[in-house]
Design a protein around this motif. Sequence first.
Motif, PDB file in Angstrom:
ATOM      1  N   VAL A 137       4.585  -0.659   3.113  1.00 58.76           N
ATOM      2  CA  VAL A 137       4.184   0.712   2.775  1.00 58.76           C
ATOM      3  C   VAL A 137       5.284   1.409   1.973  1.00 58.76           C
ATOM      4  O   VAL A 137       6.456   1.402   2.359  1.00 58.76           O
ATOM      5  N   SER A 138       4.891   2.035   0.875  1.00 63.30           N
ATOM      6  CA  SER A 138       5.803   2.858   0.077  1.00 63.30           C
ATOM      7  C   SER A 138       5.812   4.264   0.665  1.00 63.30           C
ATOM      8  O   SER A 138       4.784   4.946   0.665  1.00 63.30           O
ATOM      9  N   LEU A 139       6.963   4.685   1.154  1.00 62.44           N
ATOM     10  CA  LEU A 139       7.094   5.993   1.801  1.00 62.44           C
ATOM     11  C   LEU A 139       8.348   6.666   1.246  1.00 62.44           C
ATOM     12  O   LEU A 139       9.452   6.447   1.727  1.00 62.44           O
ATOM     13  N   THR A 183       0.820  -1.203   0.000  1.00 65.64           N
ATOM     14  CA  THR A 183       0.000   0.000   0.000  1.00 65.64           C
ATOM     15  C   THR A 183       0.859   1.261   0.000  1.00 65.64           C
ATOM     16  O   THR A 183       2.029   1.231   0.398  1.00 65.64           O
ATOM     17  N   ASN A 184       0.269   2.375  -0.454  1.00 66.45           N
ATOM     18  CA  ASN A 184       0.978   3.655  -0.344  1.00 66.45           C
ATOM     19  C   ASN A 184       0.801   4.262   1.048  1.00 66.45           C
ATOM     20  O   ASN A 184       1.409   5.289   1.358  1.00 66.45           O
ATOM     21  N   GLY A 185      -0.044   3.649   1.869  1.00 68.66           N
ATOM     22  CA  GLY A 185      -0.189   4.072   3.258  1.00 68.66           C
ATOM     23  C   GLY A 185      -1.116   5.243   3.492  1.00 68.66           C
ATOM     24  O   GLY A 185      -1.374   5.620   4.644  1.00 68.66           O
ATOM     25  N   SER A 186      -1.654   5.826   2.443  1.00 67.88           N
ATOM     26  CA  SER A 186      -2.480   7.027   2.590  1.00 67.88           C
ATOM     27  C   SER A 186      -3.755   6.764   3.379  1.00 67.88           C
ATOM     28  O   SER A 186      -4.280   7.662   4.039  1.00 67.88           O
ATOM     29  N   LEU A 187      -4.280   5.554   3.304  1.00 67.48           N
ATOM     30  CA  LEU A 187      -5.528   5.200   3.981  1.00 67.48           C
ATOM     31  C   LEU A 187      -5.302   4.251   5.154  1.00 67.48           C
ATOM     32  O   LEU A 187      -6.260   3.753   5.739  1.00 67.48           O
ATOM     33  N   LEU A 188      -4.035   4.033   5.484  1.00 67.10           N
ATOM     34  CA  LEU A 188      -3.705   3.091   6.549  1.00 67.10           C
ATOM     35  C   LEU A 188      -3.715   3.809   7.900  1.00 67.10           C
ATOM     36  O   LEU A 188      -2.672   4.179   8.447  1.00 67.10           O
ATOM     37  N   THR A 189      -4.896   3.996   8.443  1.00 65.71           N
ATOM     38  CA  THR A 189      -5.027   4.599   9.769  1.00 65.71           C
ATOM     39  C   THR A 189      -4.742   3.546  10.839  1.00 65.71           C
ATOM     40  O   THR A 189      -4.787   2.339  10.552  1.00 65.71           O
ATOM     41  N   PRO A 190      -4.459   3.948  12.059  1.00 72.37           N
ATOM     42  CA  PRO A 190      -4.293   2.969  13.141  1.00 72.37           C
ATOM     43  C   PRO A 190      -5.512   2.057  13.289  1.00 72.37           C
ATOM     44  O   PRO A 190      -5.366   0.874  13.607  1.00 72.37           O
ATOM     45  N   ILE A 214       6.493  -2.940   7.183  1.00 71.32           N
ATOM     46  CA  ILE A 214       7.668  -2.796   6.324  1.00 71.32           C
ATOM     47  C   ILE A 214       7.568  -1.472   5.577  1.00 71.32           C
ATOM     48  O   ILE A 214       6.514  -1.131   5.034  1.00 71.32           O
ATOM     49  N   LEU A 215       8.660  -0.716   5.545  1.00 72.91           N
ATOM     50  CA  LEU A 215       8.694   0.535   4.788  1.00 72.91           C
ATOM     51  C   LEU A 215       9.711   0.428   3.658  1.00 72.91           C
ATOM     52  O   LEU A 215      10.824  -0.068   3.861  1.00 72.91           O
ATOM     53  N   ASP A 241      16.794  12.061  -3.357  1.00 68.53           N
ATOM     54  CA  ASP A 241      18.044  11.324  -3.208  1.00 68.53           C
ATOM     55  C   ASP A 241      18.966  11.904  -2.138  1.00 68.53           C
ATOM     56  O   ASP A 241      19.895  11.226  -1.687  1.00 68.53           O
ATOM     57  N   LYS A 242      18.715  13.120  -1.708  1.00 69.10           N
ATOM     58  CA  LYS A 242      19.605  13.756  -0.727  1.00 69.10           C
ATOM     59  C   LYS A 242      19.232  13.427   0.720  1.00 69.10           C
ATOM     60  O   LYS A 242      19.967  13.779   1.644  1.00 69.10           O
ATOM     61  N   VAL A 243      18.094  12.772   0.907  1.00 72.14           N
ATOM     62  CA  VAL A 243      17.612  12.568   2.284  1.00 72.14           C
ATOM     63  C   VAL A 243      17.485  11.086   2.656  1.00 72.14           C
ATOM     64  O   VAL A 243      16.787  10.736   3.610  1.00 72.14           O
ATOM     65  N   VAL A 244      18.154  10.214   1.916  1.00 72.59           N
ATOM     66  CA  VAL A 244      18.066   8.780   2.179  1.00 72.59           C
ATOM     67  C   VAL A 244      18.533   8.443   3.589  1.00 72.59           C
ATOM     68  O   VAL A 244      17.867   7.706   4.328  1.00 72.59           O
ATOM     69  N   LYS A 245      19.676   8.984   3.990  1.00 71.72           N
ATOM     70  CA  LYS A 245      20.213   8.690   5.325  1.00 71.72           C
ATOM     71  C   LYS A 245      19.277   9.191   6.420  1.00 71.72           C
ATOM     72  O   LYS A 245      19.125   8.548   7.468  1.00 71.72           O
ATOM     73  N   ASP A 246      18.642  10.330   6.178  1.00 71.56           N
ATOM     74  CA  ASP A 246      17.688  10.865   7.155  1.00 71.56           C
ATOM     75  C   ASP A 246      16.502   9.921   7.319  1.00 71.56           C
ATOM     76  O   ASP A 246      16.005   9.701   8.432  1.00 71.56           O
ATOM     77  N   TRP A 247      16.033   9.375   6.199  1.00 69.72           N
ATOM     78  CA  TRP A 247      14.889   8.444   6.217  1.00 69.72           C
ATOM     79  C   TRP A 247      15.242   7.189   7.006  1.00 69.72           C
ATOM     80  O   TRP A 247      14.463   6.735   7.846  1.00 69.72           O
ATOM     81  N   ILE A 248      16.415   6.633   6.739  1.00 67.95           N
ATOM     82  CA  ILE A 248      16.847   5.427   7.450  1.00 67.95           C
ATOM     83  C   ILE A 248      16.966   5.703   8.944  1.00 67.95           C
ATOM     84  O   ILE A 248      16.481   4.924   9.777  1.00 67.95           O
TER      85      ILE A 248
END
Length: 314
Positions: A115-117, A92-99, A157-158, A168-175
């Motif tokens: 989830v694709s984030l 899923t893209n996670g847009s509708l994945l509420t708790p 899973i993300l 591409d400049k924020v990969v390390k921040d995401w991890i």
Amino acid sequence: MIPKNNDMRIEVSTKCNYRCIICPHPNQLTRTKEIMSLELFKTIFDKIQKETSQYTTLTFPGMGEPLLDKTLLNKIRYAKKKKPQLDVLILTNGSLLTPKIFKELEDLGVSPIRVSLYGTTPQTYTKVHGLENKNIFSRVKDNLMEIARNKKTTQLILTYNVVHGANDKVVKDWIKEWEGKVDLLEVWRPHNWVDAGHFRSIQRKKLITCGRPFNGPLQIQVDGTVNMCCFDYDGKLTIGDLKTQSLKEIFSSPLYKKLVECHEQGKFKGSGLICENCDQRNADKSDVMIYNSKFNIEERVKMTSTTYKKITKA
């Protein structure tokens, strides 16, 4: 011959609420944008179970967003009632994945949810996912953070696709932000969807086969037809129709036999098959994955993104 795989993938939606810049859905998908009816799902599921018991995993992927399907929970309930030990996975893209929705899926025994984030800020997220409303990012992130804190049995899973000039400049921040909070993190370079993009170069040295005609999952499209490959977004490798045919008939079709012959010999020139210039046959896969929090990258790129079974030809 039905390919030796335990994963049946059912595309319940070709409708999507995102316009990701790495996806052919917004501009190149010509298949009808629709939701699979509950009745068709039941018919297909029952037909498969009657013919074979090899499928122990049910995955909801596809060219659309599965959570747009308002009958998805009922489809899962039906499948689990018919086959209680069935593993169920959702992409899923996670847009509708509420708790709340996550808890309902967890109670049904779904695991994992992938989830694709593709961003760490409203700017990077909306750019890659093709959105205008920058408030969506905060809502999705907050939901995922709450889910990560409270989940019990369902794995979260993300995945992150790196797009040059966009995120591409924020990969390390995401991890750094998500590591240790979820069950698995994967950072990829986008694939080409065969002929829809140019994110990966097509190498001169190619594998004889990607392995899918032999060991690939059962790929069912929203209209009940069977496609040979998940990267074939527009159904050019549609080999049959479960509404009118059995699996045995579908995997005896002329197109399937042609696919097998070409993939056994590695000869695609002049075949008319989209496999000829597909990046999945690149021999060198060292540039495909950038980071994985659990798997050895060299081995991971040879697996499916659902059951993590090797897809290379035995």
